[in-house]
Each structure stands twice: as C-alpha cells, then as structure tokens.
Design an enzyme around this catalytic site. Structure first.
Site, mmCIF file in Angstrom:
data_model
loop_
_atom_site.group_PDB
_atom_site.id
_atom_site.type_symbol
_atom_site.label_atom_id
_atom_site.label_comp_id
_atom_site.label_asym_id
_atom_site.label_seq_id
_atom_site.Cartn_x
_atom_site.Cartn_y
_atom_site.Cartn_z
ATOM 1 N N ARG A 80 -9.478 -55.416 -30.327
ATOM 2 C CA ARG A 80 -8.574 -55.750 -29.211
ATOM 3 C C ARG A 80 -8.121 -57.206 -29.340
ATOM 4 O O ARG A 80 -8.869 -58.136 -29.050
ATOM 5 C CB ARG A 80 -9.304 -55.548 -27.887
ATOM 6 C CG ARG A 80 -8.511 -55.943 -26.665
ATOM 7 C CD ARG A 80 -7.377 -55.010 -26.339
ATOM 8 N NE ARG A 80 -7.841 -53.706 -25.889
ATOM 9 C CZ ARG A 80 -7.041 -52.628 -25.809
ATOM 10 N NH1 ARG A 80 -5.764 -52.705 -26.129
ATOM 11 N NH2 ARG A 80 -7.536 -51.466 -25.405
ATOM 12 N N ARG A 119 -4.968 -48.716 -37.614
ATOM 13 C CA ARG A 119 -5.772 -49.782 -36.998
ATOM 14 C C ARG A 119 -7.255 -49.442 -36.929
ATOM 15 O O ARG A 119 -8.065 -50.304 -36.590
ATOM 16 C CB ARG A 119 -5.229 -50.126 -35.609
ATOM 17 C CG ARG A 119 -5.372 -49.023 -34.586
ATOM 18 C CD ARG A 119 -4.859 -49.482 -33.216
ATOM 19 N NE ARG A 119 -5.025 -48.455 -32.197
ATOM 20 C CZ ARG A 119 -5.001 -48.667 -30.899
ATOM 21 N NH1 ARG A 119 -4.820 -49.889 -30.437
ATOM 22 N NH2 ARG A 119 -5.144 -47.684 -30.038
ATOM 23 N N HIS A 131 1.377 -54.968 -33.376
ATOM 24 C CA HIS A 131 1.075 -55.024 -31.927
ATOM 25 C C HIS A 131 0.504 -56.415 -31.609
ATOM 26 O O HIS A 131 -0.661 -56.554 -31.195
ATOM 27 C CB HIS A 131 0.053 -53.930 -31.639
ATOM 28 C CG HIS A 131 -0.175 -53.612 -30.201
ATOM 29 N ND1 HIS A 131 -0.537 -54.555 -29.273
ATOM 30 C CD2 HIS A 131 -0.089 -52.445 -29.545
ATOM 31 C CE1 HIS A 131 -0.678 -53.964 -28.097
ATOM 32 N NE2 HIS A 131 -0.411 -52.685 -28.243
ATOM 33 N N ASP A 188 5.426 -53.122 -19.493
ATOM 34 C CA ASP A 188 5.202 -52.274 -20.676
ATOM 35 C C ASP A 188 6.546 -51.649 -21.068
ATOM 36 O O ASP A 188 6.915 -50.597 -20.571
ATOM 37 C CB ASP A 188 4.161 -51.191 -20.323
ATOM 38 C CG ASP A 188 3.659 -50.450 -21.548
ATOM 39 O OD1 ASP A 188 4.223 -50.646 -22.643
ATOM 40 O OD2 ASP A 188 2.709 -49.654 -21.403
ATOM 41 N N GLU A 231 5.575 -57.190 -29.563
ATOM 42 C CA GLU A 231 5.331 -56.344 -30.734
ATOM 43 C C GLU A 231 6.661 -56.045 -31.417
ATOM 44 O O GLU A 231 7.647 -55.769 -30.751
ATOM 45 C CB GLU A 231 4.666 -55.046 -30.272
ATOM 46 C CG GLU A 231 3.487 -55.310 -29.334
ATOM 47 C CD GLU A 231 3.020 -54.078 -28.566
ATOM 48 O OE1 GLU A 231 3.124 -52.964 -29.101
ATOM 49 O OE2 GLU A 231 2.559 -54.239 -27.427
HETATM 50 C C1 BG6 Z 1 1.188 -51.179 -25.925
HETATM 51 C C2 BG6 Z 1 1.680 -50.007 -25.156
HETATM 52 O O1 BG6 Z 1 1.909 -51.308 -27.102
HETATM 53 O O2 BG6 Z 1 -0.182 -50.976 -26.246
HETATM 54 C C3 BG6 Z 1 0.835 -49.839 -23.909
HETATM 55 O O3 BG6 Z 1 3.037 -50.193 -24.833
HETATM 56 C C4 BG6 Z 1 -0.636 -49.731 -24.274
HETATM 57 O O4 BG6 Z 1 1.245 -48.693 -23.184
HETATM 58 C C5 BG6 Z 1 -1.010 -50.918 -25.120
HETATM 59 O O5 BG6 Z 1 -1.421 -49.692 -23.095
HETATM 60 C C6 BG6 Z 1 -2.469 -50.930 -25.576
HETATM 61 O O6 BG6 Z 1 -2.792 -49.763 -26.225
HETATM 62 P P1 BG6 Z 1 -4.261 -49.509 -26.707
HETATM 63 O O7 BG6 Z 1 -4.265 -48.129 -27.308
HETATM 64 O O8 BG6 Z 1 -4.580 -50.576 -27.708
HETATM 65 O O9 BG6 Z 1 -5.129 -49.621 -25.486
#
Ligand code: BG6
Length: 295
Positions: free
Chosen positions: A73, A96, A167, A212, A271
């Site tokens: 994360r 990922r 991302h 978002d 992103e």
């Molecule tokens: C973003 C999405 O790119 O990623 C969101 O637009 C999402 O909707 C976020 O919540 C995080 O995703 P994840 O799968 O890493 O929790």
C-alpha cells in the site's frame, strides 16, 4: 537469493539488493546527486523515491503488508492487466501481487541509474488470464527525475486486450493544501457516481471529501502542488492517455485494513494509465508507455 542477485546486478555506489520488509528482496538505486529509489521484486513495486532538499516524494503506508499474494500500500503499484474491478480478475490485476525478476541494471554515462524487471505468464496467471505475455518495467533515476517505463509484449497466438496503470501514491504534507493541476476541461468518470461522466471545471482539483475519478484522454503534463511542503511535482506521460485522481478520505480509510485511519491526510494518488480504451495487442505486438516524475 539476495547474494546471487548482488553478484549479477550490484553496481558499486549505484545499485544494491538488500533484504527489505519481511525479507523480501529490495533494490536500492542511488544517484550521484544523492537521490535514491527503492524497488521490490514483489509486485515490481517502487516503494520509495527521495530527492536531496525535497525529501520523500512517494507515500508508503505505515500499515502496508509486505507478504506474497498481497499488494503493497503506497509507492507505485502496477495495475495490469486490469484496472480496479473492471473485469473478472482480482482488483487492479495480478502484476502488483506477482514476484518479478530483475533482468538488468545499469549506470549510464550521463549518470542515470536504472533497473529493468520482468514479469511473464505463469501457471497461476494463466489459470485466471489465458494469455502468454511479457511485461517489462524500467525504473530510471536521475538527480531530480524518476522515469517509469512499461512495455507489454503479446507472446500469444491470439490477440488480447489489457488495461494498465501506475497507481502512484504521492506524499503530501496536508491534503487540504494539495492541488492537482492540468485537468481542466477534461471529461471524467466518477467512480463514486456509478461512473457518471462530467467535465472538470476546476483549474486546480482540491480535496475536501472522497475523490475517485478517471479522467479520460488528458493533457500529458500535470502538476501536483504539495502546498504544505511548498513543493510541486511534475508528471509527464507518453502513450498513457488517462489519469486517475484518488483520495479515500475518512470512511474508506477506516475500511482499508492496510492503511492508517489518518493517512488520507498525507497522500494523494495521481495515476497514469490506459483505462477507458483498453490496449489491443496482436501476436508478437508490443505496447510501451512512460511516465516521468520531476521535482
Ligand atoms: C484506485 C481506485 O485506483 O485504487 C479506487 O480508483 C480504489 O476505487 C483504489 O479504491 C485502491 O484500490 P486497492 O485495490 O489498492 O484498495
């Protein structure tokens, strides 16, 4: 494994491989200017980029997991071959959460330090996505710039389509003093409104609630104004038309087990990807995209 990786890829003062969190192999790139970057083989995931006088540019959650099969994360997760939940694969695809291979390291004459990582189809990926592919990631570190290049090759007899995105989580001092600049006039799909389309009217996108959105076909130069730190990060992209702007705000932060409840205050995701109109690749065809961050 770390020892043999160092034997093959270590470059004195520029590249080394160390045991990262949970002993996962982590590559450290060091530029002669003092800038550094870190990349895990797990996920092909850039987890850090630091520039002298600027500090850490990327956000990494203190709650992040570092375990096989789960994404990290923060930093720069790679979404491939699916973005978010727009298909039958796990969210944001499998790149990922896959283990990548380091295939090249280099210190070039102009001082740029770079590594190349690769992900191929495996029995596990073929079980959920029946396509043979090569995905390459190049990370290039300069004094004030970090370039991320992705290359997809179709090794299948059939054509396939995919979505792809970086991302990227930026570290900001205060989300309430943060703006994303460069998307005025662009149509976006709002994930919080069933992907309803609107046109962005704001010259600067600011944050006061969950955000978002997928901005489609955007200009190739954007800025993240981290007002609290009095710094601006420039994003330049090539062959990646779309931009996602995301901040989970209060409630979604609380729902995410691998993210601190208060961390939404110190991050924003901007992103770059190809999302709205997936790439279609025929047999042996290749797609390349690049994003350059400068600060
Ligand atoms: C973003 C999405 O790119 O990623 C969101 O637009 C999402 O909707 C976020 O919540 C995080 O995703 P994840 O799968 O890493 O929790």
């Amino acid at each position: 494994m770390i020892e043999s990786l160092n034997q093959q890829f270590c470059i004195d003062k520029s590249i080394s491989i160390v045991a990262g969190n949970n002993n996962l192999p982590k590559i450290i790139l060091s530029h002669q200017s003092g800038s550094t970057a870190e990349v895990y083989l797990h996920g092909g995931h850039v987890t850090g980029w630091s520039v002298p006088g600027v500090g850490d540019v990327l956000f990494l959650s203190r709650e992040s997991l570092f375990v096989q099969g789960k994404p990290i994360r923060g930093g720069i997760p790679i979404c491939f071959p699916q973005f978010g939940g727009r298909g039958s694969l796990p969210a944001h695809g499998f790149a990922r959460t896959s283990e990548w291979s380091l295939i090249h390291s280099e210190l070039s004459d102009n001082g740029i330090v770079s590594v190349e990582l690769q992900l191929n189809d495996t029995p596990e990926t073929l079980a959920i996505w029946q396509h043979s592919f090569i995905l390459k990631l190049r990370v290039l570190l300069d004094s004030r710039a970090l370039s991320i290049e992705l290359e997809v090759m179709n090794k299948d007899k059939q054509s396939f389509d995919f979505q792809v995105a970086l991302h990227t989580y930026f570290s900001v001092k205060d989300i309430k003093k943060t703006a994303v600049i460069g998307l005025q006039g662009v149509t976006y799909m709002d994930a919080l409104q069933d992907l309803a389309e609107s046109v962005e009217f704001a010259p600067e996108i600011r944050f006061g609630r969950e955000t978002d959105r997928v901005y489609v076909n955007t200009p190739d130069k954007l800025k993240v104004d981290d007002g609290g730190n009095a710094r601006v990060i420039t994003i330049e992209k090539y062959n990646v038309p779309d931009v996602v702007v995301w901040n989970p705000w209060v409630e979604k932060s609380q729902r995410m087990a691998d993210f601190g409840n208060d961390e939404y205050l110190r991050m924003v995701c901007v992103e770059t990807g190809r999302i709205a109109d997936p790439v279609v690749l025929g047999h042996n065809e290749r797609w390349e995209g690049r994003t350059v961050y400068t600060c």
